[in-house]
Design an enzyme around this catalytic site. Structure first.
Site, PDB file in Angstrom:
ATOM      1  N   HIS A  46       0.781  -1.228   0.046  1.00  0.00           N
ATOM      2  CA  HIS A  46       0.066   0.058  -0.133  1.00  0.00           C
ATOM      3  C   HIS A  46       0.839   1.122   0.148  1.00  0.00           C
ATOM      4  CE1 HIS A  46      -2.862   3.164   1.160  1.00  0.00           C
ATOM      5  NE2 HIS A  46      -2.462   3.110   2.474  1.00  0.00           N
ATOM      6  N   HIS A  70       3.746   6.698   5.377  1.00  0.00           N
ATOM      7  CA  HIS A  70       2.470   7.577   5.916  1.00  0.00           C
ATOM      8  C   HIS A  70       1.661   6.764   7.146  1.00  0.00           C
ATOM      9  CE1 HIS A  70       0.180   5.028   2.912  1.00  0.00           C
ATOM     10  NE2 HIS A  70      -0.870   5.470   3.802  1.00  0.00           N
ATOM     11  N   GLU A  74       0.575   5.744  12.974  1.00  0.00           N
ATOM     12  CA  GLU A  74      -0.701   5.362  13.291  1.00  0.00           C
ATOM     13  C   GLU A  74      -0.777   3.744  13.330  1.00  0.00           C
ATOM     14  OE1 GLU A  74      -3.399   6.968  13.421  1.00  0.00           O
ATOM     15  OE2 GLU A  74      -4.974   5.951  12.984  1.00  0.00           O
ATOM     16  N   ASP A  75       0.086   3.028  12.622  1.00  0.00           N
ATOM     17  CA  ASP A  75      -0.236   1.513  12.521  1.00  0.00           C
ATOM     18  C   ASP A  75       1.078   0.761  13.073  1.00  0.00           C
ATOM     19  OD1 ASP A  75      -2.818   1.901  11.535  1.00  0.00           O
ATOM     20  OD2 ASP A  75      -2.239   1.380   9.651  1.00  0.00           O
ATOM     21  N   ASP A 137      -2.998   8.513  -0.704  1.00  0.00           N
ATOM     22  CA  ASP A 137      -3.476   7.363   0.165  1.00  0.00           C
ATOM     23  C   ASP A 137      -4.894   7.016  -0.078  1.00  0.00           C
ATOM     24  OD1 ASP A 137      -3.478   5.605   2.445  1.00  0.00           O
ATOM     25  OD2 ASP A 137      -4.494   7.219   3.633  1.00  0.00           O
ATOM     26  N   ASP A 258     -25.517  11.759 -26.516  1.00  0.00           N
ATOM     27  CA  ASP A 258     -25.602  12.096 -27.682  1.00  0.00           C
ATOM     28  C   ASP A 258     -24.638  13.427 -28.065  1.00  0.00           C
ATOM     29  OD1 ASP A 258     -26.012  11.884 -30.480  1.00  0.00           O
ATOM     30  OD2 ASP A 258     -28.109  12.849 -30.447  1.00  0.00           O
TER      31      ASP A 258
HETATM   32 MN    MN Z   1      -2.689   4.582   4.229  1.00  0.00          MN
END
Ligand code: MN
Length: 709
Positions: A46, A70, A74-75, A137, A258
């Site tokens: 990702h 990025h 957070e993760d 993202d 059209d």
């Molecule tokens: Mn992300």
């Protein structure tokens, strides 16, 4: 996985920067190790895809690294500080900014909330690269949306259509906007999307011949006039724009379809107009469909010529004509201005570039006199004067920069402001004076009967809070002044062996008229605030035909009882800080009520002999307040003295309000402490306790009474 990205990067970045980016890749990969996406792919796929999208827009190395990293704050266990250490502050700030945007979630569907939310997203990202990374993202998440569980898919799609597509549009990032809309629409209305796109495929088959025919005609004609031919192509309309057109203009599918659309890209502005002449010569233009967005750009900076022609077989042809730069700007908007130029080192400051971008659009709009609306929005988004915070219900409040929890409380409702006692910011208790920051969740704790504190006036920034606090304090002072004034007047009347209730009504009215008071409350208020003198008024009130106006003899009256809870009309002098049990005297301060001093206070001076300036006072028998007293202690300079003193004070159940240590000489210190006590007895008790400490040599009230040698 990195090699494809590397190939893209090597088309515009020097090798040593690609090396640093590779290091960021390795760090991200290690941090996300073991994590999987919904699709089952390794998580690192990702961030790499996000970096790839950024590289496609030729963003600088800092942005690419931020793209790779990025999600680590957070993760994963990696912190902002560690990123800063490894890759520098700029990368860490970008990653942090993206993480903050990731944390906020859009919940309400109301239109105004969506607009506020968009502003908040923009305001939170003070470096515009944060937005570009965040959009990239989101773009990759939308591309891989199918793997997500249904609720998440729905929520992401709504948020993308309501928030991110309009932001991309506002920043002129057309290709992002189109893809957001296309994928968002497909996820929210899968049936409509399927029906529309299969209908479009069918029509396309029938149209191909006509399309190629027109394209060739256009190309030939341009070549004949010496204009390049490789830049004409038939434009595909996207499903969402067809859907919107059908819905908003109430057109049938065939009416919308059209229509044949072409784009012609040329090398200069000049050529744009020449190409326009060529196509107008070729087919007849439809009247009033020509738009010159080169002379008058759209609000987001978009420039192009638009025209519609009566084509062969009677079909309308839409044509857009623009140069390369306009094309790039139309697709990438603000991101186009980060186009990496290795020679352009001086302009590497991204904020300067963002400003330049704004300035450029500003210039365009100034020259053309078109709407400044966009500028107002973006300028304010880039240089925010406002903060956006959430209520506990998830609504967004817009407040001026520097607004505090008290401003927030008043912004919700004046009753909330008037009765607030504390605030919770992001679920943590915080002082009411805390200045709020974008994206915080603010909750106000109120207590019935609580009152605004005059101190709030020192930090509130909104007019609403200020005027509400002032108004409340003023009306409060008025209530207190009326009560206190009536007591003062009654006391003066009792010295003349009368009282307010015994006075004849006509005499009261006569005196009120004489002083131009509408009602008795106004008279009481004037006395309470020190604007009228109680003994004088009392004398006038009992004067009748028979009784001459008596002499004012304040000495003969009974002292007024003071409770300490009289509020804003009675203050205790800070020079002597009287407490219950002390002999006291009240000094009238015109318009502000009374100040209570010790009877012996040197500050009173000549006022003592001026009748009407002082009021004799005594303490009430029932006092519930605590009073501040000012003590000076001479102590031996030794470790642990302060602790012992604090202990003694706590032992007699008194509170320290303030403490100050003054070095006297090497051996002794003077400690000045302000303590809340109940009365003289309490104080005597406290002083005895203090003296039990052998380090405490002297204790005195209000000022040091020992020689300073
Ligand atoms: Mn992300």
């Amino acid at each position: 996985m990195f090699s494809e990205l590397k190939q893209e990067l090597s088309t515009y970045l020097p090798a040593e920067q690609i090396e640093t980016i590779y290091a960021a890749y390795r760090t991200a990969k290690a941090a996300h190790k073991g994590q999987k996406r919904h699709s089952g792919d390794d998580y690192i796929s990702h961030p790499v895809a996000v970096a790839h999208i950024l590289a496609g827009m030729r963003l600088d190395a800092t942005s690419i690294m931020a793209g790779l990293l990025h999600d680590v704050i957070e993760d994963t266990l990696l912190s902002k500080e560690e990123i800063a250490q490894q890759f520098g502050n700029a990368v860490a700030e970008l990653v942090d900014g993206v993480s903050k945007l990731t944390q906020i979630q859009f919940e309400s569907k109301a239109q105004a909330q969506a607009e506020n939310f968009r502003k908040m997203v923009l305001a939170m990202a003070n470096d515009m690269r944060v937005i570009i990374v965040k959009l990239s993202d989101r773009l990759h998440n939308m591309r891989t949306l199918d793997a997500c569980p249904p609720e998440k898919r729905q929520r992401m799609a709504v948020e993308t259509l309501d928030i991110y597509a309009p932001i991309a549009n506002r920043l002129g990032m057309h290709s992002f906007r189109v893809e957001f809309e296309e994928r968002g629409f497909a996820a929210i209305f899968p049936m409509r999307y399927r029906v529309l796109s299969s209908a479009m495929r069918k029509v396309k088959g029938n149209r191909r011949e006509i399309l190629i025919d027109i394209e060739n005609t256009l190309k030939k004609s341009l070549i004949k006039h010496g204009l390049p031919s490789d830049s004409v192509w038939g434009r595909e309309k996207n499903v969402y724009s067809i859907y919107k057109k059908m819905r908003n203009k109430k057109l049938s599918f065939s009416e919308v379809m059209d229509m044949y659309a072409f784009r012609i890209i040329v090398d200069s502005i000049d050529t744009c107009y020449r190409a326009l002449g060529v196509v107008h010569n070729l087919f007849k233009p439809v009247p009033e469909r020509f738009k010159d967005y080169i002379a008058i750009p759209k609000a987001n900076g978009y420039q192009s010529l638009h025209t519609t022609l009566f084509g062969p077989y009677g079909v309308p042809i839409e044509i857009q004509i623009r140069d390369r730069e306009m094309e790039d700007l139309a697709n990438n908007g603000i991101a186009a201005h980060w186009l990496y130029k290795s020679k352009d080192k001086a302009a590497s400051d991204t904020q300067i570039r963002a400003r330049n971008w704004l300035q450029k659009i500003l210039d365009i709009q100034k020259n053309t006199g078109s709407s400044l609306e966009f500028i107002e929005h973006v300028k304010f988004d880039l240089f925010p004067d406002e903060v956006y915070v959430f209520t506990p219900k998830g609504e967004i409040m817009e407040l001026p920069h520097g607004a505090t929890a008290v401003d927030f409380a008043y912004a919700i409702h004046s009753d909330i402001g008037n009765s607030c006692v504390a605030a919770k910011i992001d679920h943590r208790l915080a002082p009411l004076s805390t200045a709020l920051v974008n994206g915080q969740r603010v909750e106000i704790i109120t207590v019935a009967g609580a009152r605004p504190n005059p101190v709030w006036l020192n930090f509130v920034v909104t007019g609403k809070a200020r005027s509400n606090i002032r108004h409340f304090l003023k009306s409060q002072q008025q209530v207190e002044a009326i009560k206190f004034g009536k007591r003062l007047l009654n006391r003066a009347l009792s010295a003349l062996t009368s009282s307010w209730d015994k006075l004849p009504a006509e005499q009261v009215k006569k005196i009120l008229d004489e002083h131009q008071y509408q009602q008795a409350e106004e008279l009481f208020e004037a006395i309470g605030l020190g604007n009228a003198m109680a003994p004088v008024i009392a004398a006038q009130l009992i004067e009748t035909e028979q009784v001459k106006r008596p002499e004012i003899t304040p000495k003969s009256s009974k002292p007024l009882a003071i409770k300490g809870s009289e509020g804003m009309v009675v203050t205790f002098a800070e020079c002597c800080r009287p407490i219950p049990g002390d002999p006291i005297i009240g000094i009238i301060q015109s318009g502000r009520g009374f100040t209570i001093h010790l009877d012996q206070c040197s500050k009173i001076g000549k006022l003592r002999n001026k009748p009407g300036k002082c009021v004799e006072l005594q303490w009430s028998k029932h006092i519930e307040e605590d009073f501040r007293v000012n003590l000076y202690l001479l102590v031996v300079n030794r470790r642990g003295v302060l602790g012992k003193i604090a202990n003694s004070i706590a032992n007699v159940d008194a509170d320290i309000d303030n403490i100050n240590v003054d070095e006297h000489d090497g051996n002794y210190n003077i400690i000045n402490v302000i303590i809340s006590v109940r009365d003289r007895k309490h104080l005597a008790n406290l002083i005895r306790r203090l003296r039990l400490n052998k380090e405490v040599l002297r204790v005195s009230r209000n000022k040091p009474t020992w020689d300073k040698d």
